[in-house]
Design a protein around this motif. Sequence first.
Motif, PDB file in Angstrom:
ATOM      1  N   LEU A  42       0.832  -1.203   0.000  1.00  0.00           N
ATOM      2  CA  LEU A  42       0.000   0.000   0.000  1.00  0.00           C
ATOM      3  C   LEU A  42       0.865   1.251   0.000  1.00  0.00           C
ATOM      4  CD1 LEU A  42      -2.983  -0.572   2.455  1.00  0.00           C
ATOM      5  CD2 LEU A  42      -3.036  -0.402  -0.022  1.00  0.00           C
ATOM      6  N   THR A  43       0.532   2.179  -0.853  1.00  0.00           N
ATOM      7  CA  THR A  43       1.217   3.469  -0.887  1.00  0.00           C
ATOM      8  C   THR A  43       0.592   4.404   0.140  1.00  0.00           C
ATOM      9  OG1 THR A  43      -0.287   4.472  -2.494  1.00  0.00           O
ATOM     10  CG2 THR A  43       1.549   3.170  -3.355  1.00  0.00           C
ATOM     11  N   GLY A  44       1.231   5.546   0.321  1.00  0.00           N
ATOM     12  CA  GLY A  44       0.622   6.595   1.127  1.00  0.00           C
ATOM     13  C   GLY A  44      -0.542   7.216   0.369  1.00  0.00           C
ATOM     14  N   TYR A  45      -1.230   8.125   1.049  1.00  0.00           N
ATOM     15  CA  TYR A  45      -2.419   8.736   0.452  1.00  0.00           C
ATOM     16  C   TYR A  45      -2.592  10.136   1.025  1.00  0.00           C
ATOM     17  CZ  TYR A  45      -7.286   9.128  -1.171  1.00  0.00           C
ATOM     18  OH  TYR A  45      -8.443   9.534  -1.802  1.00  0.00           O
ATOM     19  N   GLY A  46      -3.085  11.033   0.202  1.00  0.00           N
ATOM     20  CA  GLY A  46      -3.344  12.390   0.672  1.00  0.00           C
ATOM     21  C   GLY A  46      -2.573  13.433  -0.117  1.00  0.00           C
ATOM     22  N   ASP A  47      -2.248  14.537   0.537  1.00  0.00           N
ATOM     23  CA  ASP A  47      -1.594  15.683  -0.088  1.00  0.00           C
ATOM     24  C   ASP A  47      -0.103  15.656   0.210  1.00  0.00           C
ATOM     25  OD1 ASP A  47      -0.832  18.109  -1.123  1.00  0.00           O
ATOM     26  OD2 ASP A  47      -1.984  19.330   0.298  1.00  0.00           O
ATOM     27  N   ILE A  48       0.702  15.240  -0.766  1.00  0.00           N
ATOM     28  CA  ILE A  48       2.142  15.163  -0.575  1.00  0.00           C
ATOM     29  C   ILE A  48       2.743  16.552  -0.363  1.00  0.00           C
ATOM     30  CG2 ILE A  48       2.808  15.341  -3.008  1.00  0.00           C
ATOM     31  CD1 ILE A  48       4.297  12.921  -0.357  1.00  0.00           C
ATOM     32  N   ASN A  49       1.998  17.599  -0.722  1.00  0.00           N
ATOM     33  CA  ASN A  49       2.447  18.973  -0.494  1.00  0.00           C
ATOM     34  C   ASN A  49       1.927  19.535   0.831  1.00  0.00           C
ATOM     35  OD1 ASN A  49       3.864  19.353  -3.024  1.00  0.00           O
ATOM     36  ND2 ASN A  49       1.851  19.322  -3.999  1.00  0.00           N
ATOM     37  N   GLY A  50       1.327  18.663   1.634  1.00  0.00           N
ATOM     38  CA  GLY A  50       0.814  19.093   2.928  1.00  0.00           C
ATOM     39  C   GLY A  50       1.920  19.316   3.947  1.00  0.00           C
ATOM     40  N   LYS A  51       1.529  19.849   5.102  1.00  0.00           N
ATOM     41  CA  LYS A  51       2.492  20.171   6.160  1.00  0.00           C
ATOM     42  C   LYS A  51       2.579  19.091   7.234  1.00  0.00           C
ATOM     43  CE  LYS A  51       1.776  25.164   5.595  1.00  0.00           C
ATOM     44  NZ  LYS A  51       1.300  26.407   6.264  1.00  0.00           N
ATOM     45  N   ALA A  67      -9.033  -3.357   0.697  1.00  0.00           N
ATOM     46  CA  ALA A  67      -9.616  -2.227  -0.021  1.00  0.00           C
ATOM     47  C   ALA A  67      -8.665  -1.580  -1.025  1.00  0.00           C
ATOM     48  CB  ALA A  67     -10.101  -1.179   0.975  1.00  0.00           C
ATOM     49  N   GLY A  68      -7.352  -1.664  -0.759  1.00  0.00           N
ATOM     50  CA  GLY A  68      -6.392  -1.041  -1.652  1.00  0.00           C
ATOM     51  C   GLY A  68      -6.063   0.390  -1.307  1.00  0.00           C
ATOM     52  N   ARG A  69      -6.408   0.805  -0.076  1.00  0.00           N
ATOM     53  CA  ARG A  69      -6.063   2.160   0.384  1.00  0.00           C
ATOM     54  C   ARG A  69      -5.766   2.113   1.877  1.00  0.00           C
ATOM     55  NH1 ARG A  69     -10.635   6.508  -0.261  1.00  0.00           N
ATOM     56  NH2 ARG A  69     -11.305   5.586   1.715  1.00  0.00           N
ATOM     57  N   ILE A  70      -4.788   2.852   2.272  1.00  0.00           N
ATOM     58  CA  ILE A  70      -4.363   2.911   3.654  1.00  0.00           C
ATOM     59  C   ILE A  70      -5.508   3.332   4.577  1.00  0.00           C
ATOM     60  CG2 ILE A  70      -3.498   5.255   3.247  1.00  0.00           C
ATOM     61  CD1 ILE A  70      -1.372   4.780   5.312  1.00  0.00           C
ATOM     62  N   GLU A  86     -13.262  15.392  12.750  1.00  0.00           N
ATOM     63  CA  GLU A  86     -13.576  16.333  13.830  1.00  0.00           C
ATOM     64  C   GLU A  86     -12.517  17.426  13.942  1.00  0.00           C
ATOM     65  OE1 GLU A  86     -16.214  16.575  15.820  1.00  0.00           O
ATOM     66  OE2 GLU A  86     -17.210  14.925  14.787  1.00  0.00           O
ATOM     67  N   ALA A  87     -11.279  17.092  13.616  1.00  0.00           N
ATOM     68  CA  ALA A  87     -10.185  18.058  13.703  1.00  0.00           C
ATOM     69  C   ALA A  87      -9.981  18.839  12.413  1.00  0.00           C
ATOM     70  CB  ALA A  87      -8.887  17.336  14.073  1.00  0.00           C
ATOM     71  N   GLY A  88     -10.728  18.503  11.357  1.00  0.00           N
ATOM     72  CA  GLY A  88     -10.643  19.244  10.110  1.00  0.00           C
ATOM     73  C   GLY A  88      -9.614  18.733   9.116  1.00  0.00           C
ATOM     74  N   PHE A  89      -9.147  17.503   9.300  1.00  0.00           N
ATOM     75  CA  PHE A  89      -8.140  16.956   8.393  1.00  0.00           C
ATOM     76  C   PHE A  89      -8.719  16.145   7.248  1.00  0.00           C
ATOM     77  CE2 PHE A  89      -5.020  17.596  11.924  1.00  0.00           C
ATOM     78  CZ  PHE A  89      -4.096  18.343  11.213  1.00  0.00           C
ATOM     79  N   THR A  90     -10.008  15.788   7.302  1.00  0.00           N
ATOM     80  CA  THR A  90     -10.633  15.053   6.206  1.00  0.00           C
ATOM     81  C   THR A  90     -11.950  15.716   5.824  1.00  0.00           C
ATOM     82  OG1 THR A  90     -11.877  13.531   7.636  1.00  0.00           O
ATOM     83  CG2 THR A  90      -9.641  12.881   7.019  1.00  0.00           C
ATOM     84  N   ASN A  91     -12.415  15.415   4.623  1.00  0.00           N
ATOM     85  CA  ASN A  91     -13.661  16.013   4.124  1.00  0.00           C
ATOM     86  C   ASN A  91     -14.894  15.205   4.502  1.00  0.00           C
ATOM     87  OD1 ASN A  91     -12.871  13.906   2.371  1.00  0.00           O
ATOM     88  ND2 ASN A  91     -14.096  14.754   0.703  1.00  0.00           N
ATOM     89  N   ILE A  92     -14.704  13.956   4.892  1.00  0.00           N
ATOM     90  CA  ILE A  92     -15.814  13.101   5.335  1.00  0.00           C
ATOM     91  C   ILE A  92     -15.341  12.306   6.558  1.00  0.00           C
ATOM     92  CG2 ILE A  92     -16.947  12.913   3.081  1.00  0.00           C
ATOM     93  CD1 ILE A  92     -15.577  10.220   2.677  1.00  0.00           C
ATOM     94  N   ASN A  97     -14.175   2.642   1.388  1.00  0.00           N
ATOM     95  CA  ASN A  97     -13.655   2.011   0.179  1.00  0.00           C
ATOM     96  C   ASN A  97     -13.020   3.095  -0.694  1.00  0.00           C
ATOM     97  OD1 ASN A  97     -15.767   3.050  -1.851  1.00  0.00           O
ATOM     98  ND2 ASN A  97     -17.047   2.022  -0.311  1.00  0.00           N
ATOM     99  N   ILE A  98     -12.335   2.691  -1.738  1.00  0.00           N
ATOM    100  CA  ILE A  98     -11.571   3.651  -2.540  1.00  0.00           C
ATOM    101  C   ILE A  98     -12.443   4.577  -3.373  1.00  0.00           C
ATOM    102  CG2 ILE A  98      -9.542   2.165  -2.647  1.00  0.00           C
ATOM    103  CD1 ILE A  98     -10.383   1.362  -5.465  1.00  0.00           C
ATOM    104  N   ASN A  99     -13.744   4.325  -3.395  1.00  0.00           N
ATOM    105  CA  ASN A  99     -14.649   5.179  -4.165  1.00  0.00           C
ATOM    106  C   ASN A  99     -15.515   6.073  -3.284  1.00  0.00           C
ATOM    107  OD1 ASN A  99     -13.895   4.035  -6.746  1.00  0.00           O
ATOM    108  ND2 ASN A  99     -15.064   2.209  -6.163  1.00  0.00           N
ATOM    109  N   ASP A 100     -15.156   6.211  -2.013  1.00  0.00           N
ATOM    110  CA  ASP A 100     -16.003   6.975  -1.086  1.00  0.00           C
ATOM    111  C   ASP A 100     -15.754   8.481  -1.123  1.00  0.00           C
ATOM    112  OD1 ASP A 100     -13.596   7.248   0.295  1.00  0.00           O
ATOM    113  OD2 ASP A 100     -14.102   5.761   1.819  1.00  0.00           O
ATOM    114  N   GLY A 101     -14.743   8.924  -1.866  1.00  0.00           N
ATOM    115  CA  GLY A 101     -14.477  10.353  -1.999  1.00  0.00           C
ATOM    116  C   GLY A 101     -13.644  10.957  -0.887  1.00  0.00           C
ATOM    117  N   LEU A 102     -13.036  10.131  -0.047  1.00  0.00           N
ATOM    118  CA  LEU A 102     -12.228  10.635   1.063  1.00  0.00           C
ATOM    119  C   LEU A 102     -11.032  11.442   0.563  1.00  0.00           C
ATOM    120  CD1 LEU A 102     -11.403  10.674   4.106  1.00  0.00           C
ATOM    121  CD2 LEU A 102     -10.123   8.561   3.624  1.00  0.00           C
ATOM    122  N   LYS A 103     -10.844  12.626   1.159  1.00  0.00           N
ATOM    123  CA  LYS A 103      -9.674  13.457   0.879  1.00  0.00           C
ATOM    124  C   LYS A 103      -9.090  13.951   2.192  1.00  0.00           C
ATOM    125  CE  LYS A 103     -11.252  15.094  -3.655  1.00  0.00           C
ATOM    126  NZ  LYS A 103     -11.580  16.285  -4.490  1.00  0.00           N
TER     127      LYS A 103
END
Length: 220
Positions: A42-51, A67-70, A86-92, A97-103
Amino acid sequence: MSIEELNKEIIACRKCSRLVEYRNTRSVPEKYAIETYWNKPLTGYGDINGKLLVVGLAPAFNGGNRAGRIFTGDKSSDFLISSMYEAGFTNIPVSENINDGLKYNNMYITLALKCAPPDNIPLKCELENCNPYIEKEIDAMHKLKAILCLGKISFDSIIKYFRSRNIKTTGIKFINEKYYDIAGIRLYCSYHPSPRNVNTGLLKKEDFIALLKEIKNFIN
């Protein structure tokens, strides 16, 4: 190397014969029998330009490995993603699953070990095989301000990174909710959000959310 090139290299990795055999021969629960498992690193996931970089231990066999996602589709991910929401790090608040739109917002999440290990216990040599990958992920995060380690094994992998860069880590040890400032990066410690830690009360949700909010305030 771009993050896309690195991720291709990770997915193609077959260095650890024990892990390859395990994921290809272990039986799956009946409720997942009709699913096609990812069964690769499994690779990482998210914003590689994040802090912020968040580092977990390894994929769960019936979670990320399926599922194929961390941090997707298991109890650990339920706790983690709802807390991050709750802390504001995700949109949902869910990672199903990989089609749920998580960012992920302003952060990237990865693992000390990219493959599911038997009994969730990696061997030292397997972690060593994965060290170059997490080092490259860290080096790719040019805006990195903080790292959150979920558990001691992920903490140890990050300490190895600093030592490989000849950065002193004397006196630094894993303590839940403690942080250290190392070479311009703030290193945070937390227990891993495994069911055992959560169900025994070792990791409390309100405390974990408070830590995430503290981190968010720091990186902003």
